[in-house]
Design a protein around this motif. Structure first.
Motif, PDB file in Angstrom:
ATOM      1  N   ARG A  19       0.835  -1.214   0.000  1.00  0.00           N
ATOM      2  CA  ARG A  19       0.000   0.000   0.000  1.00  0.00           C
ATOM      3  C   ARG A  19       0.865   1.257   0.000  1.00  0.00           C
ATOM      4  N   LEU A  20       1.912   1.234   0.796  1.00  0.00           N
ATOM      5  CA  LEU A  20       2.795   2.400   0.864  1.00  0.00           C
ATOM      6  C   LEU A  20       3.521   2.625  -0.463  1.00  0.00           C
ATOM      7  N   LEU A  21       3.899   1.554  -1.123  1.00  0.00           N
ATOM      8  CA  LEU A  21       4.584   1.690  -2.407  1.00  0.00           C
ATOM      9  C   LEU A  21       3.670   2.289  -3.471  1.00  0.00           C
ATOM     10  N   ARG A  22       2.369   2.085  -3.331  1.00  0.00           N
ATOM     11  CA  ARG A  22       1.418   2.618  -4.305  1.00  0.00           C
ATOM     12  C   ARG A  22       0.857   3.983  -3.910  1.00  0.00           C
ATOM     13  N   ALA A  23       1.243   4.503  -2.761  1.00  0.00           N
ATOM     14  CA  ALA A  23       0.690   5.772  -2.267  1.00  0.00           C
ATOM     15  C   ALA A  23       0.910   6.888  -3.281  1.00  0.00           C
ATOM     16  N   ASP A  24      -0.156   7.616  -3.541  1.00  0.00           N
ATOM     17  CA  ASP A  24      -0.069   8.709  -4.505  1.00  0.00           C
ATOM     18  C   ASP A  24      -0.878   9.886  -3.992  1.00  0.00           C
ATOM     19  N   PRO A  25      -0.317  10.998  -3.777  1.00  0.00           N
ATOM     20  CA  PRO A  25       1.103  11.288  -3.936  1.00  0.00           C
ATOM     21  C   PRO A  25       1.886  10.829  -2.708  1.00  0.00           C
ATOM     22  N   PRO A  26       3.116  10.396  -2.932  1.00  0.00           N
ATOM     23  CA  PRO A  26       3.939   9.998  -1.789  1.00  0.00           C
ATOM     24  C   PRO A  26       4.349  11.243  -1.016  1.00  0.00           C
ATOM     25  N   GLY A  27       4.366  11.145   0.265  1.00  0.00           N
ATOM     26  CA  GLY A  27       4.749  12.286   1.090  1.00  0.00           C
ATOM     27  C   GLY A  27       5.758  11.878   2.134  1.00  0.00           C
TER      28      GLY A  27
END
Length: 67
Positions: free
Chosen positions: A23-31
């Motif tokens: 889930r974290l790898l797909r986070a958009d936008p990454p912050g």
């Protein structure tokens, strides 16, 4: 998950680690918070000797930081 790993119950946490990491790898936008969580999950992967998963997460965090 952190508690399970630190209590020596890592096998119980592995599936959850993978799910959270993906889930974290797909986070958009990454912050910044996503990067911090990726680092924490990567450390858990290291503690459970899942080095490839840890490397993938840390590499992703580095790329996002450079981007």
């Amino acid at each position: 998950m952190f508690a399970r790993v630190s209590q020596g119950r890592a096998p119980e946490a592995v599936d959850g680690l993978r799910e959270v990491g993906e889930r974290l790898l797909r986070a958009d936008p990454p912050g910044a918070q996503t990067a911090a969580l990726l680092h924490q999950v990567a450390w858990l992967h290291i503690w459970t000797e899942r080095y490839e998963d840890a490397a993938r997460m840390l590499d992703h965090a580095l790329e996002q930081g450079r981007g």
